[in-house]
Motif scaffolding. Structure first.
Motif, PDB file in Angstrom:
ATOM      1  N   GLY A 186       0.785  -1.218   0.000  1.00 13.16           N
ATOM      2  CA  GLY A 186       0.000   0.000   0.000  1.00 13.16           C
ATOM      3  C   GLY A 186       0.819   1.271   0.000  1.00 13.16           C
ATOM      4  O   GLY A 186       0.451   2.265  -0.635  1.00 13.16           O
ATOM      5  N   ALA A 187       1.944   1.261   0.672  1.00  9.88           N
ATOM      6  CA  ALA A 187       2.779   2.462   0.769  1.00  9.88           C
ATOM      7  C   ALA A 187       3.609   2.698  -0.490  1.00  9.88           C
ATOM      8  O   ALA A 187       4.250   3.742  -0.624  1.00  9.88           O
ATOM      9  CB  ALA A 187       3.698   2.353   1.977  1.00  9.88           C
ATOM     10  N   PHE A 188       3.592   1.740  -1.410  1.00 12.98           N
ATOM     11  CA  PHE A 188       4.424   1.856  -2.609  1.00 12.98           C
ATOM     12  C   PHE A 188       3.595   2.014  -3.886  1.00 12.98           C
ATOM     13  O   PHE A 188       3.674   3.028  -4.566  1.00 12.98           O
ATOM     14  CB  PHE A 188       5.347   0.635  -2.704  1.00 12.98           C
ATOM     15  N   SER A 189       2.782   1.000  -4.206  1.00  8.87           N
ATOM     16  CA  SER A 189       1.953   1.087  -5.413  1.00  8.87           C
ATOM     17  C   SER A 189       0.506   1.415  -5.095  1.00  8.87           C
ATOM     18  O   SER A 189      -0.279   1.707  -5.991  1.00  8.87           O
ATOM     19  CB  SER A 189       2.000  -0.239  -6.174  1.00  8.87           C
ATOM     20  N   GLY A 190       0.130   1.351  -3.839  1.00  6.83           N
ATOM     21  CA  GLY A 190      -1.260   1.514  -3.447  1.00  6.83           C
ATOM     22  C   GLY A 190      -1.966   0.183  -3.288  1.00  6.83           C
ATOM     23  O   GLY A 190      -3.030   0.111  -2.694  1.00  6.83           O
ATOM     24  N   ALA A 191      -1.346  -0.885  -3.816  1.00  4.51           N
ATOM     25  CA  ALA A 191      -1.887  -2.245  -3.682  1.00  4.51           C
ATOM     26  C   ALA A 191      -3.345  -2.321  -4.113  1.00  4.51           C
ATOM     27  O   ALA A 191      -4.211  -2.754  -3.364  1.00  4.51           O
ATOM     28  CB  ALA A 191      -1.715  -2.759  -2.249  1.00  4.51           C
ATOM     29  N   SER A 192      -3.603  -1.932  -5.329  1.00  3.66           N
ATOM     30  CA  SER A 192      -4.971  -1.980  -5.843  1.00  3.66           C
ATOM     31  C   SER A 192      -5.420  -3.414  -6.094  1.00  3.66           C
ATOM     32  O   SER A 192      -6.429  -3.859  -5.565  1.00  3.66           O
ATOM     33  CB  SER A 192      -5.081  -1.172  -7.137  1.00  3.66           C
ATOM     34  N   MET A 193      -4.686  -4.125  -6.955  1.00  2.43           N
ATOM     35  CA  MET A 193      -5.014  -5.506  -7.342  1.00  2.43           C
ATOM     36  C   MET A 193      -6.348  -5.593  -8.066  1.00  2.43           C
ATOM     37  O   MET A 193      -6.841  -6.684  -8.321  1.00  2.43           O
ATOM     38  CB  MET A 193      -5.052  -6.452  -6.119  1.00  2.43           C
ATOM     39  N   ASN A 194      -6.949  -4.446  -8.378  1.00  3.38           N
ATOM     40  CA  ASN A 194      -8.322  -4.447  -8.870  1.00  3.38           C
ATOM     41  C   ASN A 194      -8.583  -3.196  -9.713  1.00  3.38           C
ATOM     42  O   ASN A 194      -8.742  -2.095  -9.173  1.00  3.38           O
ATOM     43  CB  ASN A 194      -9.280  -4.491  -7.675  1.00  3.38           C
ATOM     44  N   PRO A 195      -8.639  -3.332 -11.048  1.00  4.44           N
ATOM     45  CA  PRO A 195      -8.889  -2.162 -11.892  1.00  4.44           C
ATOM     46  C   PRO A 195     -10.190  -1.435 -11.567  1.00  4.44           C
ATOM     47  O   PRO A 195     -10.257  -0.206 -11.655  1.00  4.44           O
ATOM     48  CB  PRO A 195      -8.932  -2.763 -13.305  1.00  4.44           C
ATOM     49  N   ALA A 196     -11.237  -2.176 -11.194  1.00  2.00           N
ATOM     50  CA  ALA A 196     -12.511  -1.533 -10.866  1.00  2.00           C
ATOM     51  C   ALA A 196     -12.387  -0.699  -9.597  1.00  2.00           C
ATOM     52  O   ALA A 196     -12.951   0.406  -9.506  1.00  2.00           O
ATOM     53  CB  ALA A 196     -13.608  -2.580 -10.706  1.00  2.00           C
ATOM     54  N   ARG A 197     -11.662  -1.203  -8.612  1.00  2.00           N
ATOM     55  CA  ARG A 197     -11.464  -0.477  -7.358  1.00  2.00           C
ATOM     56  C   ARG A 197     -10.724   0.833  -7.599  1.00  2.00           C
ATOM     57  O   ARG A 197     -10.938   1.833  -6.902  1.00  2.00           O
ATOM     58  CB  ARG A 197     -10.693  -1.377  -6.378  1.00  2.00           C
ATOM     59  N   SER A 198      -9.841   0.855  -8.608  1.00  2.00           N
ATOM     60  CA  SER A 198      -9.112   2.077  -8.950  1.00  2.00           C
ATOM     61  C   SER A 198      -9.907   2.990  -9.865  1.00  2.00           C
ATOM     62  O   SER A 198      -9.731   4.213  -9.841  1.00  2.00           O
ATOM     63  CB  SER A 198      -7.781   1.715  -9.629  1.00  2.00           C
ATOM     64  N   PHE A 199     -10.779   2.412 -10.688  1.00  2.00           N
ATOM     65  CA  PHE A 199     -11.499   3.187 -11.700  1.00  2.00           C
ATOM     66  C   PHE A 199     -12.495   4.168 -11.082  1.00  2.00           C
ATOM     67  O   PHE A 199     -12.552   5.340 -11.474  1.00  2.00           O
ATOM     68  CB  PHE A 199     -12.227   2.236 -12.650  1.00  2.00           C
ATOM     69  N   GLY A 200     -13.301   3.700 -10.144  1.00  2.00           N
ATOM     70  CA  GLY A 200     -14.321   4.555  -9.539  1.00  2.00           C
ATOM     71  C   GLY A 200     -13.759   5.826  -8.929  1.00  2.00           C
ATOM     72  O   GLY A 200     -14.219   6.942  -9.261  1.00  2.00           O
ATOM     73  N   PRO A 201     -12.759   5.735  -8.045  1.00  2.00           N
ATOM     74  CA  PRO A 201     -12.179   6.949  -7.465  1.00  2.00           C
ATOM     75  C   PRO A 201     -11.565   7.881  -8.513  1.00  2.00           C
ATOM     76  O   PRO A 201     -11.675   9.102  -8.401  1.00  2.00           O
ATOM     77  CB  PRO A 201     -11.106   6.398  -6.519  1.00  2.00           C
ATOM     78  N   ALA A 202     -10.910   7.309  -9.535  1.00  2.00           N
ATOM     79  CA  ALA A 202     -10.305   8.145 -10.573  1.00  2.00           C
ATOM     80  C   ALA A 202     -11.376   8.901 -11.350  1.00  2.00           C
ATOM     81  O   ALA A 202     -11.213  10.087 -11.677  1.00  2.00           O
ATOM     82  CB  ALA A 202      -9.470   7.279 -11.518  1.00  2.00           C
ATOM     83  N   LEU A 203     -12.479   8.223 -11.642  1.00  2.00           N
ATOM     84  CA  LEU A 203     -13.565   8.864 -12.387  1.00  2.00           C
ATOM     85  C   LEU A 203     -14.201   9.992 -11.597  1.00  2.00           C
ATOM     86  O   LEU A 203     -14.418  11.096 -12.121  1.00  2.00           O
ATOM     87  CB  LEU A 203     -14.628   7.817 -12.741  1.00  2.00           C
ATOM     88  N   VAL A 204     -14.498   9.748 -10.338  1.00  2.00           N
ATOM     89  CA  VAL A 204     -15.175  10.754  -9.513  1.00  2.00           C
ATOM     90  C   VAL A 204     -14.265  11.950  -9.237  1.00  2.00           C
ATOM     91  O   VAL A 204     -14.714  13.099  -9.263  1.00  2.00           O
ATOM     92  CB  VAL A 204     -15.655  10.120  -8.189  1.00  2.00           C
ATOM     93  N   SER A 205     -12.998  11.682  -8.981  1.00  2.00           N
ATOM     94  CA  SER A 205     -12.066  12.776  -8.676  1.00  2.00           C
ATOM     95  C   SER A 205     -11.557  13.469  -9.932  1.00  2.00           C
ATOM     96  O   SER A 205     -11.042  14.596  -9.861  1.00  2.00           O
ATOM     97  CB  SER A 205     -10.870  12.230  -7.889  1.00  2.00           C
ATOM     98  N   GLY A 206     -11.671  12.799 -11.083  1.00  2.00           N
ATOM     99  CA  GLY A 206     -11.133  13.361 -12.307  1.00  2.00           C
ATOM    100  C   GLY A 206      -9.620  13.304 -12.369  1.00  2.00           C
ATOM    101  O   GLY A 206      -8.991  13.965 -13.201  1.00  2.00           O
ATOM    102  N   ASP A 207      -9.030  12.504 -11.509  1.00  2.00           N
ATOM    103  CA  ASP A 207      -7.569  12.401 -11.425  1.00  2.00           C
ATOM    104  C   ASP A 207      -7.151  11.019 -11.921  1.00  2.00           C
ATOM    105  O   ASP A 207      -7.377  10.012 -11.243  1.00  2.00           O
ATOM    106  CB  ASP A 207      -7.119  12.611  -9.977  1.00  2.00           C
TER     107      ASP A 207
END
Length: 254
Positions: A186-207
């Motif tokens: 988590g402290a290095f890559s964020g430990a997503s392991m899940n494109p959907a888990r990363s997609f939602g926050p990126a879409l809402v934040s626009g980042d």
């Protein structure tokens, strides 16, 4: 070798597929809602101890993954495009249904994050991004390894018909490895392991900073793990067997 199936557009109109998509949406929504919510809470109540916040996020993800996999038995409780790809690579779900699951998971993640944004009064939705000093290649490798371990555990504890004494413990053990991976990476890559888990926050934040990393790494790790486990350890189990009583077009999903 695992037998891969393309599937057909007719699957989208079958009752079992529709039910599976509804359940997959609900479980992915609840997973992302709790996971992203825990990250937002950790930011809100941060006392300067990043490790404490990281541990809280890891525990939340571990618990909600275990519960949602169990609750999502109708769809298999994938919650994750990388898991879906890993199961396709092992011949347990058709390519067409995999795409339907991907769309479902991305929509559920987006809905959960938009709702969190509203409920928290517009609080910033934390995205997955690489830590300072971590390059793109390092980030991709982190995500490959972490997601590989996730799918290896899914296969070993849920999919493999020879799982023996750990039968029924798969969702809990999968939750454990998700939590452990978040603490480790988590402290290095964020430990997503899940494109959907990363997609939602990126879409809402626009980042969309580093966002591609969280598709490339998990999909490679998940696909490779599914292919290796199915073809080297399960040894071409016939498609007619049933895993946890779930069978989609003779391709079993956990």
């Amino acid at each position: 070798m695992a037998k891969l199936a393309l599937g057909s557009h007719r699957e989208a109109t079958q009752s079992d597929c529709i039910k599976a998509l509804v359940v997959e949406f609900i479980t992915t929504f609840l997973f992302v809602f709790a996971g992203v919510g825990s990250s937002m809470a950790a930011d809100k109540y941060s006392d300067g101890s990043g490790l404490v916040g990281l541990f809280a996020v890891a525990v939340t993800h571990a618990l909600v993954v275990a519960v949602m996999i169990s609750a999502g038995h109708i769809s298999g409780g994938h919650l994750n495009p990388a898991v879906t790809l890993g199961l396709f690579a092992g011949g347990h779900i058709t390519l067409f249904r995999s795409f339907l699951y991907w769309i479902d998971q991305l929509l559920a993640s987006s809905a959960a994050c938009f709702l969190l944004n509203y409920l928290t009064g517009g609080m910033t939705t934390p995205i997955h991004s690489l830590a300072s000093g971590v390059g793109y290649l390092q980030g991709v490798i982190w995500e490959i390894i972490l997601t590989f371990s996730l799918l290896f555990i899914v296969y070993a504890t849920i999919v493999d018909p020879k799982k023996g004494s750990i039968d029924g413990l798969g969702p809990t053990l999968t939750g454990f490895v998700v939590g452990a991976n978040i603490v480790a990476g988590g402290a290095f890559s964020g430990a997503s392991m899940n494109p959907a888990r990363s997609f939602g926050p990126a879409l809402v934040s626009g980042d969309w900073t580093d966002h591609w990393v969280y598709w490339v790494g998990p999909l490679i790790g998940g696909g490779v793990a599914g292919f290796i486990y199915e073809n080297f350890f399960i040894h071409q189990i016939p498609c007619s067997y049933s895993l946890r009583g779930i069978n989609f077009l003779n391709y079993d999903v956990y």
